[in-house]
Motif scaffolding. Structure first.
Motif, short mmCIF file in Angstrom:
data_model
loop_
_atom_site.label_atom_id
_atom_site.label_comp_id
_atom_site.label_asym_id
_atom_site.label_seq_id
_atom_site.Cartn_x
_atom_site.Cartn_y
_atom_site.Cartn_z
N ALA A 11 0.84 -1.20 0.00
CA ALA A 11 0.00 0.00 0.00
C ALA A 11 0.87 1.25 0.00
CB ALA A 11 -0.92 0.00 1.21
N ALA A 12 1.94 1.23 0.79
CA ALA A 12 2.82 2.38 0.85
C ALA A 12 3.50 2.60 -0.49
CB ALA A 12 3.88 2.17 1.95
N LYS A 13 3.85 1.50 -1.16
CA LYS A 13 4.52 1.61 -2.45
C LYS A 13 3.60 2.23 -3.48
CE LYS A 13 8.34 -1.51 -2.30
NZ LYS A 13 8.71 -2.93 -2.15
N LYS A 14 2.35 1.81 -3.45
CA LYS A 14 1.39 2.33 -4.43
C LYS A 14 1.34 3.84 -4.43
CE LYS A 14 -2.13 -1.13 -5.32
NZ LYS A 14 -3.35 -1.66 -4.74
N ILE A 15 1.52 4.44 -3.25
CA ILE A 15 1.39 5.89 -3.15
C ILE A 15 2.78 6.56 -3.12
CG2 ILE A 15 1.22 6.12 -0.63
CD1 ILE A 15 -1.22 7.65 -3.09
N HIS A 16 3.80 5.75 -3.34
CA HIS A 16 5.19 6.23 -3.34
C HIS A 16 5.63 6.79 -1.99
CE1 HIS A 16 5.47 5.59 -7.63
NE2 HIS A 16 4.27 6.13 -7.71
N ALA A 17 5.05 6.24 -0.94
CA ALA A 17 5.48 6.66 0.40
C ALA A 17 6.72 5.87 0.79
CB ALA A 17 4.37 6.41 1.42
N ASP A 18 7.00 4.79 0.04
CA ASP A 18 8.13 3.92 0.38
C ASP A 18 9.46 4.68 0.31
OD1 ASP A 18 7.53 4.11 -2.34
OD2 ASP A 18 8.72 2.34 -2.81
N LYS A 19 9.51 5.69 -0.56
CA LYS A 19 10.78 6.41 -0.72
C LYS A 19 11.26 7.01 0.59
CE LYS A 19 10.68 7.56 -5.57
NZ LYS A 19 9.43 8.16 -6.06
N PHE A 20 10.37 7.72 1.25
CA PHE A 20 10.83 8.36 2.50
C PHE A 20 10.90 7.35 3.64
CE2 PHE A 20 6.53 8.84 4.28
CZ PHE A 20 6.79 8.87 5.63
N ILE A 21 10.00 6.37 3.63
CA ILE A 21 9.99 5.40 4.73
C ILE A 21 11.28 4.60 4.73
CG2 ILE A 21 8.84 3.38 5.72
CD1 ILE A 21 6.21 4.49 4.58
N GLU A 22 11.72 4.19 3.53
CA GLU A 22 12.92 3.36 3.46
C GLU A 22 14.18 4.11 3.87
OE1 GLU A 22 12.61 1.58 -0.38
OE2 GLU A 22 11.02 0.23 0.33
N LYS A 23 14.10 5.44 3.78
CA LYS A 23 15.26 6.22 4.21
C LYS A 23 15.38 6.31 5.73
CE LYS A 23 15.62 9.50 0.48
NZ LYS A 23 15.18 10.86 0.23
N LEU A 24 14.30 6.02 6.42
CA LEU A 24 14.32 6.11 7.88
C LEU A 24 15.20 5.01 8.47
CD1 LEU A 24 10.51 6.76 8.45
CD2 LEU A 24 12.37 8.41 8.70
N PRO A 25 15.76 5.24 9.64
CA PRO A 25 16.74 4.28 10.20
C PRO A 25 16.24 2.83 10.19
CG PRO A 25 16.02 5.92 11.83
CD PRO A 25 15.62 6.41 10.49
N GLU A 26 14.99 2.62 10.56
CA GLU A 26 14.52 1.24 10.59
C GLU A 26 13.36 1.01 9.64
OE1 GLU A 26 14.52 -0.62 14.43
OE2 GLU A 26 15.66 1.09 15.21
N GLY A 27 13.31 1.82 8.62
CA GLY A 27 12.30 1.65 7.57
C GLY A 27 10.89 1.62 8.13
N TYR A 28 10.15 0.62 7.72
CA TYR A 28 8.75 0.51 8.14
C TYR A 28 8.60 0.27 9.64
CZ TYR A 28 7.39 0.41 3.27
OH TYR A 28 7.18 0.75 1.98
N TYR A 29 9.70 -0.18 10.23
CA TYR A 29 9.60 -0.54 11.66
C TYR A 29 10.13 0.59 12.56
CZ TYR A 29 8.39 -4.82 9.46
OH TYR A 29 7.74 -5.72 8.66
N THR A 30 10.31 1.77 11.96
CA THR A 30 10.76 2.92 12.74
C THR A 30 9.63 3.34 13.70
OG1 THR A 30 11.99 3.63 10.81
CG2 THR A 30 11.70 5.25 12.57
N GLU A 31 10.03 3.57 14.94
CA GLU A 31 9.04 4.02 15.93
C GLU A 31 8.80 5.51 15.76
OE1 GLU A 31 7.49 2.65 18.69
OE2 GLU A 31 8.23 0.59 18.44
N ILE A 32 7.56 5.92 15.77
CA ILE A 32 7.30 7.36 15.77
C ILE A 32 6.64 7.74 17.09
CG2 ILE A 32 7.23 7.73 13.29
CD1 ILE A 32 4.22 7.47 13.41
N GLY A 33 6.84 9.00 17.47
CA GLY A 33 6.37 9.45 18.78
C GLY A 33 4.89 9.75 18.81
N GLU A 34 4.45 10.31 19.93
CA GLU A 34 3.05 10.68 20.07
C GLU A 34 2.65 11.66 18.99
OE1 GLU A 34 1.99 11.92 24.10
OE2 GLU A 34 3.44 10.42 24.78
N ARG A 35 1.48 11.50 18.43
CA ARG A 35 0.94 12.34 17.36
C ARG A 35 1.89 12.41 16.18
NH1 ARG A 35 -2.69 17.17 19.10
NH2 ARG A 35 -4.12 15.86 17.99
#
Lengths: 588, 595
Positions: free
Chosen positions: A463-487
């Protein structure tokens, strides 16, 4: 609109509200057996506590004068027995009262939370989120003390007073009268001091909360304070607020500390009176009073004073808790404004034909945002809503998702009124992407999965790939499994919007709504999103609210919402041709 | 820095007061402990007096039974003793009262001094230091930690000294009445201390657990409230309810665990207390039969033994609390030692507002966000900044206001490196409007006049008119006096942005920086807002960063940022003619080519 600021005192005078308390008693009912057991064991503890002074009396009167070692041994054994019984009974009371209190609180929390989800949006919009949250958590917690402690204490205090008094009267009526007579001024003066110190306390609390409110804002607005050079000015305000707290605090201490003086002095006056009467009687009428009785009565005096004193504090706690109860119960008892009909139908695989028939709606009873709004949307077509801020674009959408119900008219999907459908099926088929999408604390992939609970990781990533969100997500330290904070702390507004697109793709509804969904992404990214979306929404009905022309240009129909209705409608070309409001907007 | 050394500077001046308070307290305690001895004389010397028998009296109190105050067994002796008791009680309670009031009056200023120091520090923290804290941490450090640090120095120090003093005095009294009774205490206190130690350990674990569970539950509740629209839109109420129930179950478990632990340990402590009581009754009874002590002494001794045990328990609690307070104190010390924004204070006035950026590079977390940027912004320039998300726009603007320090290269203003100026002066001359607007819960008037609290209302109104906020403010129930909620609750994003622009205008700085500050406005409002500002303040430098071409179209110069560099520079016409990245964005956004 008027709310509180740091310079306005907010004081509530807690009062005991029998109605609220009665409502709460419903939660105690299922535990009535345990609670009865607790009360009985407390009663036992009261009776047990009457015994040691009698033992001491026997020691003074029988053991010592007669040097009776065997009686002494018996009395000590009795004391051991009394001690064991006392420990046991106290354990039972503390354990069962405490754990039952927690179970009751568990149930209240469940009730409060389940209704929280059904509250009208107005409830959330009209007060800060923090204030709603404390009601479901902290305030409920504070009520735990009420159930595990206050309630039981209240009953026990009354029992204690009765039991001890009866016992004392039985033992020696004259000394009992002396004790009671000396307790009256004591209790009365404590109550008077308490009354004034409570008043002071309320003022102090108000000042403390002013200081905290100011501090919280200073921390959150530190950037503004710095860049506007307000640091010294604010420090001055802070100091004033602190001085207010200090002044009230000292005032409170001055009053509340009077209790020590009143208590100790009057208590000693009382016991000296007891001595005086007893000494007089021992000399004149030894048949009435003995030295042992006097000694026992010195102990009983505190046993009867204590519950009277506790009772006054219990009543105070009751008042405090009942003001909290009101706030908690408001959440539990506020009715939902959007309810499902009993024979509601499921919305399944809709075609996506949407009709607004003569819809009138307003958030306030006397002002309408939409009036006689009618619209027919063919299946699979895309509708863009434009118009000035506040013209009612989002309101149109709110009617379709049934976030609010129409005042007059109806909204239909495939010919069925949305009010006749189950909420769950309606909202499963109508997907909304919001301007400021909410992110949960946790992994990115979990936030995507929110669109379809139970989706596999692969589905989420696809789903993320379909909308090209994968580009920025994959750059994150742990990709899809990166923890994000509150809100969604750690993500930019644009990145959050991309994740919310992935969510909606995973959800795969038949009808799409985009409410300023790409407002925070730059033009390049938006063009990419647009391209992917074109494919996804093909053949499905979609609505979009947007400011940017590139977003709305390709819609099958553009509606210019103005003055409580549709001012212009048509395709981009038609509206440009018309040279009306839309043309003006575009040609800025 | 050592916690006590740090706190000493605040405490130092108050030491004499502390000593006097302590002495007042000790006298009160002493009187409190003498009272049972007098009661004993009443019991043994009057109530239970048998002529001819010797009445045991504490050696310091023998003067009471010398006959001056009445013969043994006489009512007059009782009356004298009663008057002495009441007199002592009044002296004692007055001592306690004045100590408690005086003590607080003198020690609250310590808390205020700590608060003021921390508050000032808040605005001096470097970005790096600040990023180590979230709002909750800061609030704890600035609010409750300050209270606790003060309590550590004052209240708890006093309580601990009081307790130790009481233990010593009771020990002395017991020794003087019947030294053997000290054996009971000596035998039981080690057990008491052992179990107290265990209890403190386990209850700390349990209460940490409760705190964590509560935090989890709070988070879920908070997310449910804040995300209510999303939850409903996705029909995920069930999932949330389940999440909440899980937390609720865990919290309940933790709380019941606490109840259980408390109840269990209370059994232990009650047992020890009961043993002390029964043992002292038995021992005293034995000594009384033997004739060593009298009934009054029996009563006094049993109550001393029981209080001894209670004081040991309290002392242990105080010491435990002290440890926790020390943790809070350490947080304050750490906060006060955190890195500050270096302030050179060399040049206090900016005379010339021409800005030049020379070979500027900024590196954040090992990656270049700005690479070798060169740009001149003479005073009065209207500069437009465009570029995609992450192109370095915001960072560039922040280096201008010296909010971010460059890794290499420099920003000069009036020919001098911006770092040479006094920070306050920079802040005075730059007006920043950020994308995420923070408004204070106060009136709209006070929010707009934030930089100049005593600004005349005319100025506020003018600023609001220029920023297109006047229209909607007028329609609000209280107009400019309407109080807005935290973070501008109750206003739309566009309304908040307009108020924040007005706020910057009232400040009236020569350089106005709008960092994506009008993104929530519709095109026509945004355009007329920007036009009016340019018209009203033709002299000022204006730097506008935006996503919409329409926002920067009329600027004197537009720069297009790409991957940390200025990719294109020129007027709107020049950039469109160039046919580069800016032209492409313009094409996407403009309908003209399509229409």
């Amino acid at each position: 609109m008027a709310r509180n600021t740091y310079y306005q005192d907010e004081t509530v005078r807690p009062e005991i509200n029998i109605k609220q308390i009665a409502k709460m008693m419903k939660y105690v009912y299922p535990f009535r057996k345990v609670m009865t057991f607790v009360v009985i064991s407390m009663l036992a503890s009261v009776v047990i506590s009457l015994l040691p002074p009698l033992v001491i009396k026997a020691v003074t009167e029988k053991v010592i004068p007669n040097a009776d070692y065997s009686l002494m041994a018996k009395l000590v054994t009795a004391l051991v027995g009394i001690g064991i019984a006392d420990i046991g009974v106290n354990f039972i009371a503390q354990y069962f009262a405490g754990s039952t209190g927690q179970k009751i609180i568990f149930n209240i929390r469940e009730d409060v939370y389940s209704n929280l989800m059904k509250l009208p949006f107005d409830f959330f919009d009209s007060r800060p989120a923090g204030k709603i949250v404390v009601r479901t958590t902290n305030y409920v917690d504070q009520m735990a003390t009420f159930f595990s402690n206050t309630l039981v204490n209240f009953i026990v205090c009354i029992m204690r007073i009765v039991v001890v008094l009866v016992f004392m009267l039985f033992l020696n009526p004259i000394l009992t009268l002396v004790v009671l007579a000396s307790l009256v001024p004591l209790l009365a003066s404590l109550e008077v001091i308490r009354h004034f110190s409570r008043k002071r306390m309320r003022r102090l609390t108000a000042k403390i909360s002013n200081r905290s409110a100011f501090l919280v804002e200073s921390i959150m607005g530190a950037k503004e304070i710095k860049s506007f050079n307000r640091k010294d000015y604010n420090a001055g305000i802070y100091e004033d607020l602190q001085n207010d707290v200090c002044r009230e605090y000292i005032g409170y201490v001055k009053v509340s500390e009077l209790m020590t003086i009143a208590f100790e002095t009057l208590w000693n006056v009382g016991s000296m009176c007891l001595y005086a009467v007893a000494i007089y009687l021992i000399n004149e009428r030894p048949d009435l009073v003995t030295a042992g009785t006097l000694i026992a009565f010195l102990s009983y005096m505190s046993m009867v004073f204590e519950p009277f004193n506790t009772l006054s504090m219990v009543l105070q706690q009751l008042a405090e808790v009942s003001s909290k109860m009101e706030l908690v119960l408001e959440i539990r008892d506020t009715p939902s404004d959007i309810t499902e009909k009993e024979n509601a139908v499921e919305l399944k695989n809709p075609q996506g034909v949407i009709d607004f028939e003569d819809v009138t709606f307003g958030y306030e009873p006397d002002t309408n945002v939409l009036e006689h709004f009618s619209l027919h949307v063919k299946e699979g077509s895309s509708i863009a809503l434009v118009g000035p801020t506040g013209s009612g674009k989002t309101t149109v959408i709110n009617m379709l998702t049934r976030f609010y119900d129409v005042k007059e008219g109806s909204v239909k999907i495939d010919g069925t009124d949305v009010r006749d459908m189950t909420l769950h099926s309606l909202r499963s088929e109508v997907g909304v992407v919001m301007q400021d999408p909410f992110m949960f604390k946790g992994k990115i992939i979990e936030n995507i999965r929110y669109g379809k609970i139970g989706a596999t990781d692969e589905e989420c990533i696809a789903a993320a790939k379909k909308i090209h969100a994968d580009k920025f997500i994959e750059k994150l330290p742990e990709g899809y499994y990166t923890e994000i904070g509150e809100r969604g702390d750690g993500l930019s507004a644009g990145e959050k919007q991309l994740i919310s697109f992935a969510r909606i793709i995973l959800k795969d509804p038949k009808i799409f709504i985009f409410d300023e969904a790409t407002s925070a992404v730059d033009s390049e990214t938006e063009a990419i999103i647009q391209k992917s979306l074109d494919k996804i929404i093909e053949g499905r009905t979609s609505f979009m609210v947007a400011h940017r022309l590139s977003t709305i240009r390709k819609a099958d129909k553009i509606l210019y919402i103005f003055n409580k209705g549709i001012a212009e409608q048509g395709t981009h070309e038609e509206l440009i041709e018309k040279k009306g409001l839309y043309h003006e907007l575009v040609n800025l | 820095m050592n916690l006590f050394k740090w706190g000493y500077r605040y405490y130092k001046k108050r030491i004499p007061v502390a000593v006097i308070c302590q002495i007042m307290g000790e006298i009160a305690i002493l009187i409190g402990l003498i009272l049972p001895l007098i009661a004993q004389i009443i019991v043994d010397g009057v109530v239970n007096y048998k002529p001819g028998e010797e009445v045991p009296v504490n050696r310091f109190l023998t003067f009471l039974t010398g006959g001056k105050f009445g013969e043994l067994g006489s009512f007059r002796l009782f009356l004298s003793l009663a008057v002495i008791v009441l007199g002592l009680v009044i002296v004692r309670t007055l001592l306690v009262y004045f100590r408690n009031v005086w003590f607080r009056k003198n020690f609250l200023p310590i808390e205020n001094a700590i608060r003021n120091a921390e508050y000032g520090k808040l605005f001096k923290l470097s970005n790096k230091a600040l990023s180590g804290y979230n709002t909750g941490d800061l609030l704890t450090t600035l609010d409750s930690d300050a209270v606790q640090l003060k309590d550590l120095y004052t209240l708890y120090l006093m309580l601990i000294i009081d307790s130790v003093f009481m233990l010593v005095i009771i020990g002395v009294f017991l020794f003087s009445i019947k030294a053997e009774l000290l054996i009971i205490i000596a035998a039981l206190v080690p057990f008491l201390l052992f179990f107290l130690g265990k209890y403190v350990k386990i209850s700390r674990k349990v209460s940490n657990d409760i705190r964590d569970r509560n935090a989890e539950m709070n988070l879920v509740a908070q997310e449910s409230v804040n995300g209510i629209r999303l939850i409903k839109a996705y029909a995920n109420e069930e999932r949330e309810a389940k999440r909440f129930r899980d937390c609720n179950v865990n919290t309940e478990k933790a709380l019941v665990k606490q109840v259980t632990v408390q109840a269990k340990y209370n059994v232990v402590f009650n047992t020890l207390r009961q043993i002390a009581y029964v043992a002292s009754v038995a021992a005293c009874g034995y000594f009384a039969i033997k004739g060593d002590i009298k009934i009054g002494q029996l009563l006094a001794c049993t109550s001393y033994v029981v209080s001894f045990m209670n004081i040991v328990t309290n002392l242990n609690n105080y010491l435990y609390t002290t440890q926790q307070l020390a943790v809070s104190g350490e947080r304050v010390v750490k906060f006060m030692a955190a890195e500050e924004i270096p302030d050179t204070h060399r040049v206090e006035r900016i005379d010339n507002f021409d800005i030049a950026i020379k070979n500027l590079s900024v590196e954040i977390d090992g990656a270049y966000v700005l690479k070798n940027v060169n740009l001149n912004i003479p005073y009065g320039t209207k500069l437009g900044v465009m570029g995609s998300t992450g192109s370095g726009k915001s960072v560039l603007l922040k280096t201008l206001g010296a909010i971010i320090t460059p890794t290499s290269g420099e920003v000069t203003i009036g020919g001098r490196n911006i770092e040479e100026y006094d920070k306050e002066e920079i802040r005075r001359q730059f007006s920043f409007v950020f994308q995420d607007v923070f408004l204070f819960s106060d009136t709209i008037d006070a929010n707009i006049a934030f930089a100049v609290p005593d600004a005349p209302f005319e100025d506020v109104k003018n600023a609001a008119k220029i920023s297109k906020a006047h229209g909607f403010i007028k329609t609000m129930p209280g107009g400019y006096e309407t109080i807005i909620g935290e973070r501008g609750l109750g206003l739309s994003g566009g309304q908040r942005q307009r108020i924040s622009v007005a706020r910057a205008l009232v400040k009236n700085s020569p350089i106005l920086v709008l960092d994506d500050a009008t993104s929530a406005l519709d095109r026509s409002t945004e355009k007329s807002l920007l036009e009016t500002i340019k018209e009203k303040y033709p002299d000022k430098t204006m730097i506008i960063s935006a996503h919409k071409v329409s926002s920067v179209k009329d600027c004197d110069v537009i720069i297009y940022m790409h991957e940390g560099e200025i990719a294109e520079t020129g007027t709107y016409g020049e950039l469109v003619a160039k046919g580069g990245m800016f032209a492409e964005v313009d094409r996407i956004q403009s309908e003209r080519e399509v229409g």
